[in-house]
Write a protein that holds these residues in place. Structure first.
Motif, short mmCIF file in Angstrom:
data_model
loop_
_atom_site.label_atom_id
_atom_site.label_comp_id
_atom_site.label_asym_id
_atom_site.label_seq_id
_atom_site.Cartn_x
_atom_site.Cartn_y
_atom_site.Cartn_z
N ARG A 166 -16.32 59.12 40.34
CA ARG A 166 -16.30 58.59 41.71
C ARG A 166 -17.69 58.24 42.21
O ARG A 166 -17.84 57.45 43.15
CB ARG A 166 -15.68 59.64 42.66
N GLU A 167 -18.72 58.79 41.59
CA GLU A 167 -20.08 58.60 42.08
C GLU A 167 -20.48 57.13 42.18
O GLU A 167 -21.07 56.72 43.20
CB GLU A 167 -21.06 59.37 41.19
N LEU A 213 -18.69 54.57 42.80
CA LEU A 213 -17.99 53.98 43.95
C LEU A 213 -18.70 54.36 45.26
O LEU A 213 -18.80 53.54 46.18
CB LEU A 213 -16.54 54.45 43.99
N HIS A 214 -19.19 55.59 45.31
CA HIS A 214 -19.90 56.04 46.50
C HIS A 214 -21.25 55.33 46.63
O HIS A 214 -21.60 54.81 47.70
CB HIS A 214 -20.11 57.56 46.43
N LYS A 260 -15.84 52.94 47.94
CA LYS A 260 -14.79 53.95 48.06
C LYS A 260 -13.68 53.53 49.01
O LYS A 260 -12.51 53.83 48.81
CB LYS A 260 -15.39 55.28 48.51
N ARG A 261 -14.03 52.83 50.08
CA ARG A 261 -13.03 52.46 51.07
C ARG A 261 -12.27 51.18 50.73
O ARG A 261 -11.27 50.88 51.37
CB ARG A 261 -13.70 52.29 52.45
N VAL A 300 -9.02 54.70 44.79
CA VAL A 300 -9.92 55.47 43.95
C VAL A 300 -9.19 56.10 42.76
O VAL A 300 -9.65 55.99 41.61
CB VAL A 300 -10.65 56.55 44.77
#
Length: 368
Positions: A135-136, A138-139, A144-145, A149
């Protein structure tokens, strides 16, 4: 300022170098490290880790960058991804300057260009679950939004052949090959168009290495990915590349279609790298040892005059110790920087095949 060294863009000139399918363009790249000289530190020495490198990667193309440790190939990757500062030259992605980008523009460009590092053990944070590691990106990229995800993470793991149950585990629960698959999955999460693979299989055992290379080939075919594939093993680089550029002491000394570079090298350094790859044939082992380049690299802080490879080359002539070689086109495709091509009696725009054969059978000394 050092003169630009060469063009590794398939023979195109500056005016037409950016074609419709051009993805990454590196021009006259210079990365210089400096250190203070003497006890009082009043002077400075310079090490040109990357010295006038020009290369390009088209959409869907795999370009290999090969050389020994210390040749500067990893520094090229770090410069492209802005992990080290660039002293001069330009780096563009789809024609947009990467070195000057910031904010949203930089995030957009980084989404297209992702990197996979050599060591699968240090590239993953041992305190983070695989879910958090994937996920990192994407952040960091502000995605992320805008995406589902969980779907993205599941798709990335499926692409590298790992089950979704891996998400809640930690890196220490996986083998080296599995960790490198996870690192590749993390690079795939932002859906890039290009991967920079910096010695991405060199830390793996032979069987695992073969599996990861097959995976990378499948991903390239299925997703249309472009690769800058960096390595020191010319046999591995050949398997993965359409074109190959050979680096020595910060400079590209030969480039061209992968099959031509490997089958008919035009630079003695390329021939020596090939000779260093064991082929398992005992009848060739003696000749192979004779062709491995002799001696150690020159001190990069005190680069010799003339061709930097001259002190290790069995074919060196007087001019090799006096002048830098010029870039010469090869009839079979690509270019080379070598005085043998302009001043030697044997070559002049040809490949090294006959000269190497004569050397093998003549018994000239060329030992490691």
């Amino acid at each position: 300022m050092t003169e630009p060294r060469r063009d590794v863009t398939g023979g195109r000139g500056p005016a037409d170098s950016l074609e419709a399918n051009e993805l990454l363009e590196v021009r006259d790249l210079q990365v210089v490290y400096r250190r203070r000289r003497g006890l009082l530190g009043r002077g400075k020495d310079e090490l040109r880790a990357v010295d006038g490198v020009t290369l390009s990667v088209r959409e869907g193309e795999a370009v290999g960058l090969v050389g020994e440790s210390g040749s500067g190939k990893s520094t090229v990757a770090q410069a492209v991804t802005r992990l080290v500062p660039v002293d001069s030259g330009s780096i563009t992605l789809r024609g947009r300057p990467l070195s000057a980008a910031s904010g949203k523009e930089l995030r957009d460009l980084r989404r297209e260009l992702q990197m996979v590092f050599q060591d699968p053990y240090s590239s993953l944070d041992p305190s983070m679950t695989i879910r958090s590691a994937l996920r990192e990106p994407l952040h960091v990229l502000g995605l992320k939004r805008s995406v589902d995800v969980e779907r993205v993470l599941h798709t990335a793991l499926d692409a590298v052949g790992l089950p979704t149950s891996s998400l809640d585990k930690f890196p220490h629960e996986f083998s080296g090959g599995q960790r490198q698959r996870i690192a590749i999955a993390r690079a795939l999460v932002p859906e890039p168009t290009m991967l920079i693979l910096d010695e991405a299989v060199s830390a793996l055992d032979v069987s695992t290495q073969a599996q990861v290379l097959s995976l990378l080939q499948d991903l390239r075919r299925e997703r249309g990915l472009a690769y800058l594939f960096i390595g020191h093993d010319l046999a591995v680089v050949r398997r993965m590349s359409d074109r190959i550029a050979v680096m020595y002491l910060g400079r590209i000394v030969e480039e061209g279609p992968a099959e031509r570079v490997v089958s008919h090298p035009a630079h003695p350094y390329t021939a020596a790298l090939l000779a260093a790859v064991p082929d398992g044939r005992k009848d060739r082992e003696h000749d192979r040892r004779k062709l491995i380049h002799r001696g150690a690299n020159p001190d990069p802080w005190n680069r010799p005059v003339g061709c930097s490879f001259a002190t290790r080359c069995p074919f060196a002539m007087d001019i090799c110790f006096e002048q830098d070689p010029q870039t010469t086109g090869i009839r079979q495709g690509g270019t080379v920087d070598c005085h043998l091509q302009t001043s030697g009696a044997t070559l002049a725009g040809e490949v090294l095949g006959d000269l190497v054969a004569d050397h093998e059978h003549g018994g000239a000394e060329y030992a490691s």
